[in-house]
Scaffold this motif. Structure first.
Motif, PDB file in Angstrom:
ATOM      1  N   LEU A   1      10.011  31.195 -43.401  1.00  0.00           N
ATOM      2  CA  LEU A   1      10.705  30.916 -44.664  1.00  0.00           C
ATOM      3  C   LEU A   1      12.217  30.940 -44.481  1.00  0.00           C
ATOM      4  O   LEU A   1      12.727  31.400 -43.454  1.00  0.00           O
ATOM      5  N   GLU A   2      12.935  30.492 -45.509  1.00  0.00           N
ATOM      6  CA  GLU A   2      14.386  30.318 -45.403  1.00  0.00           C
ATOM      7  C   GLU A   2      15.108  31.568 -44.916  1.00  0.00           C
ATOM      8  O   GLU A   2      16.004  31.489 -44.071  1.00  0.00           O
ATOM      9  N   TRP A   3      14.731  32.733 -45.471  1.00  0.00           N
ATOM     10  CA  TRP A   3      15.456  33.962 -45.143  1.00  0.00           C
ATOM     11  C   TRP A   3      15.331  34.330 -43.669  1.00  0.00           C
ATOM     12  O   TRP A   3      16.180  35.030 -43.113  1.00  0.00           O
ATOM     13  N   ALA A   4      14.266  33.836 -43.008  1.00  0.00           N
ATOM     14  CA  ALA A   4      13.980  34.261 -41.639  1.00  0.00           C
ATOM     15  C   ALA A   4      14.408  33.265 -40.579  1.00  0.00           C
ATOM     16  O   ALA A   4      14.344  33.569 -39.390  1.00  0.00           O
ATOM     17  N   ARG A   5      14.862  32.105 -40.980  1.00  0.00           N
ATOM     18  CA  ARG A   5      15.034  31.034 -39.993  1.00  0.00           C
ATOM     19  C   ARG A   5      16.182  31.267 -39.005  1.00  0.00           C
ATOM     20  O   ARG A   5      16.193  30.679 -37.933  1.00  0.00           O
TER      21      ARG A   5
ATOM     22  N   GLU B   1      16.566  34.032 -37.537  1.00  0.00           N
ATOM     23  CA  GLU B   1      16.034  35.013 -36.593  1.00  0.00           C
ATOM     24  C   GLU B   1      14.815  34.512 -35.847  1.00  0.00           C
ATOM     25  O   GLU B   1      14.613  34.850 -34.686  1.00  0.00           O
ATOM     26  N   ILE B   2      13.993  33.734 -36.527  1.00  0.00           N
ATOM     27  CA  ILE B   2      12.650  33.468 -36.017  1.00  0.00           C
ATOM     28  C   ILE B   2      12.514  32.074 -35.426  1.00  0.00           C
ATOM     29  O   ILE B   2      12.970  31.091 -35.988  1.00  0.00           O
ATOM     30  N   GLY B   3      11.865  32.030 -34.277  1.00  0.00           N
ATOM     31  CA  GLY B   3      11.495  30.753 -33.693  1.00  0.00           C
ATOM     32  C   GLY B   3      12.612  30.034 -32.970  1.00  0.00           C
ATOM     33  O   GLY B   3      12.387  28.995 -32.374  1.00  0.00           O
ATOM     34  N   TYR B   4      13.823  30.616 -33.006  1.00  0.00           N
ATOM     35  CA  TYR B   4      14.952  29.948 -32.364  1.00  0.00           C
ATOM     36  C   TYR B   4      15.294  30.600 -31.026  1.00  0.00           C
ATOM     37  O   TYR B   4      15.912  29.991 -30.168  1.00  0.00           O
ATOM     38  N   HIS B   5      14.924  31.867 -30.858  1.00  0.00           N
ATOM     39  CA  HIS B   5      15.301  32.583 -29.648  1.00  0.00           C
ATOM     40  C   HIS B   5      14.101  33.053 -28.833  1.00  0.00           C
ATOM     41  O   HIS B   5      14.243  33.404 -27.675  1.00  0.00           O
ATOM     42  N   TYR B   6      12.913  33.097 -29.470  1.00  0.00           N
ATOM     43  CA  TYR B   6      11.733  33.622 -28.788  1.00  0.00           C
ATOM     44  C   TYR B   6      10.535  32.730 -29.084  1.00  0.00           C
ATOM     45  O   TYR B   6      10.438  32.130 -30.138  1.00  0.00           O
ATOM     46  N   ASN B   7       9.631  32.698 -28.127  1.00  0.00           N
ATOM     47  CA  ASN B   7       8.425  31.896 -28.305  1.00  0.00           C
ATOM     48  C   ASN B   7       7.219  32.738 -28.697  1.00  0.00           C
ATOM     49  O   ASN B   7       6.151  32.225 -28.952  1.00  0.00           O
ATOM     50  N   SER B   8       7.378  34.073 -28.714  1.00  0.00           N
ATOM     51  CA  SER B   8       6.269  34.943 -29.078  1.00  0.00           C
ATOM     52  C   SER B   8       6.787  36.119 -29.897  1.00  0.00           C
ATOM     53  O   SER B   8       7.984  36.369 -29.951  1.00  0.00           O
ATOM     54  N   GLY B   9       5.873  36.846 -30.512  1.00  0.00           N
ATOM     55  CA  GLY B   9       6.250  38.040 -31.262  1.00  0.00           C
ATOM     56  C   GLY B   9       6.692  37.777 -32.682  1.00  0.00           C
ATOM     57  O   GLY B   9       7.077  38.698 -33.385  1.00  0.00           O
ATOM     58  N   ASN B  10       6.664  36.525 -33.120  1.00  0.00           N
ATOM     59  CA  ASN B  10       7.060  36.186 -34.482  1.00  0.00           C
ATOM     60  C   ASN B  10       5.812  35.916 -35.308  1.00  0.00           C
ATOM     61  O   ASN B  10       5.277  34.820 -35.323  1.00  0.00           O
ATOM     62  N   VAL B  11       5.345  36.969 -35.981  1.00  0.00           N
ATOM     63  CA  VAL B  11       4.051  36.870 -36.653  1.00  0.00           C
ATOM     64  C   VAL B  11       4.099  37.588 -38.000  1.00  0.00           C
ATOM     65  O   VAL B  11       5.052  38.293 -38.318  1.00  0.00           O
TER      66      VAL B  11
END
Length: 364
Positions: free
Chosen positions: A214-218, A220-230
């Motif tokens: 979602l917008e608030w997380a973008r 942080e998430i999915g831009y620097h890591y390929n795992s652990g974002n769940v």
């Protein structure tokens, strides 16, 4: 100046009487026993809300200019040194207010479930005494006298409130979440030590799938890591009854963990937030204790600066914000929500900037 508090105090003064949760004083107390007694009585009073000791208003509700002012730190020291039972004393704030060009001070006593408040050892100041173990309260506009004790019925109610026995199971659960150290953990299940029928369990549930994007997380998430974002779903149980389930988001490569914030639509976009008195925010504070850091603060954005998830003190505050925000962004109003991620981000950050300005104005 705290506008909300100002409105509350003006309303109490306009009633031209004292009540169960407010008391007028023309000046600050000269005797610490008198002061501590007044604070205990108000803190223990049966009322669903905060309590107010208002200095600079006489018994006839006339505003009198204070001749001496206190500092909050000094009052906290007085309460801390009074030797309250279990070293738990009322949570207070002291604020200056100006009414009719006259400055008064208001001691706000927060409503908590820590009742009954009482001293573990005798307190004397000149010829006045508060006895150890004596529970006082306030009924209507009258304090329990220092040489007497609150009724057995009132004292029973206070203890029930402390142990969550007058609330629904969900309300009790929220209270127990405030006692992080009282929880015990075993694998995927945590239970509350004093009442082990209250448990937190990990669930296999897909109802909030995609919350990590979602917008608030973008930022942080999915831009620097390929795992652990769940996302993870937790169930809050009373015996075998599921009272509530919450979605939590693990992000920044799995290093950070927060309760998925709620949201409301503004125009074509959304604002994400917590309500301070909500179950969700209680669990967010629980996670903050567990992780020893509040990861809902200083979240990276896709823009230039970090941000905190907004926290509204009440539903009324949230509604006031939404009314002003929808006026400000009326040109964005549409029945069709924005679907482009980049545009969604722009809208969200613009709402955050407006929230910061609104917050500053609402506290003046």
């Amino acid at each position: 100046m705290n506008k909300k508090l100002l409105d509350i105090v003006k309303g109490l003064i306009a009633l031209k009487k004292e009540g169960v949760y407010w008391d007028f004083k023309q000046e600050h107390h000269q005797n610490n026993v008198d002061f501590i007694h007044d604070v205990i009585c108000l803190a223990n009073a049966r009322n669903d809300g905060d309590r107010y000791l208002i200095f600079g208003v006489d018994d006839n509700s006339k505003i009198i200019e204070l001749s001496n002012f206190k500092k909050q730190a000094d009052i906290v020291d007085t309460l801390r040194n009074a030797h309250f039972a279990d070293d738990i004393f009322p949570d207070i704030t002291l604020e200056d207010l100006v009414i009719d060009d006259k400055t008064i001070q208001v001691l706000r006593i927060k409503n908590t479930s820590n009742k009954p408040y009482y001293l573990r050892q005798e307190k004397k100041d000149h010829k006045k005494t508060i006895n150890a173990g004596t529970v006082y309260t306030r009924v209507m506009d009258t304090n329990t006298p220092k040489n007497r004790v609150a009724s057995s019925k009132d004292i029973e109610y206070m203890w029930k409130e402390r142990f969550g026995l007058i609330q629904t199971p969900l309300e009790r659960f929220k209270i127990y979440l405030e006692d992080f150290k009282g929880w015990q953990h075993s694998g995927e299940i945590s239970h509350y030590g004093q009442f082990p029928e209250f448990t937190i369990q990990s669930l296999e549930d897909s109802y909030c799938q995609g919350a990590e994007k979602l917008e608030w997380a973008r930022g942080e998430i999915g831009y620097h890591y390929n795992s652990g974002n769940v996302v993870s779903v937790f169930g809050f149980y009373y015996y075998s009854t599921l009272l509530k389930k919450l979605c939590c988001v693990q992000f920044d490569g799995g290093k950070k963990y927060i309760v998925n914030p709620d949201w409301e639509a503004i125009g074509k976009g959304r604002i994400y937030f917590y309500l301070e008195d909500s179950f969700e925010y209680a669990y967010q504070k629980f996670l903050t204790e567990e992780r020893e850091e509040d990861f809902s603060k200083q979240i990276r954005s896709t823009a230039s600066s970090n941000f905190d998830i907004p926290v509204f003190s009440s539903k009324n505050k949230l509604q006031n914000f939404l009314i002003e925000a929808k006026k400000q962004f009326s040109h964005d109003d549409s029945n069709s929500p924005e679907t482009n991620e980049k545009e969604q981000n722009i809208l969200f950050y613009s709402y955050l900037n407006f929230y910061k300005k609104w917050l500053n104005l609402s506290t003046l």
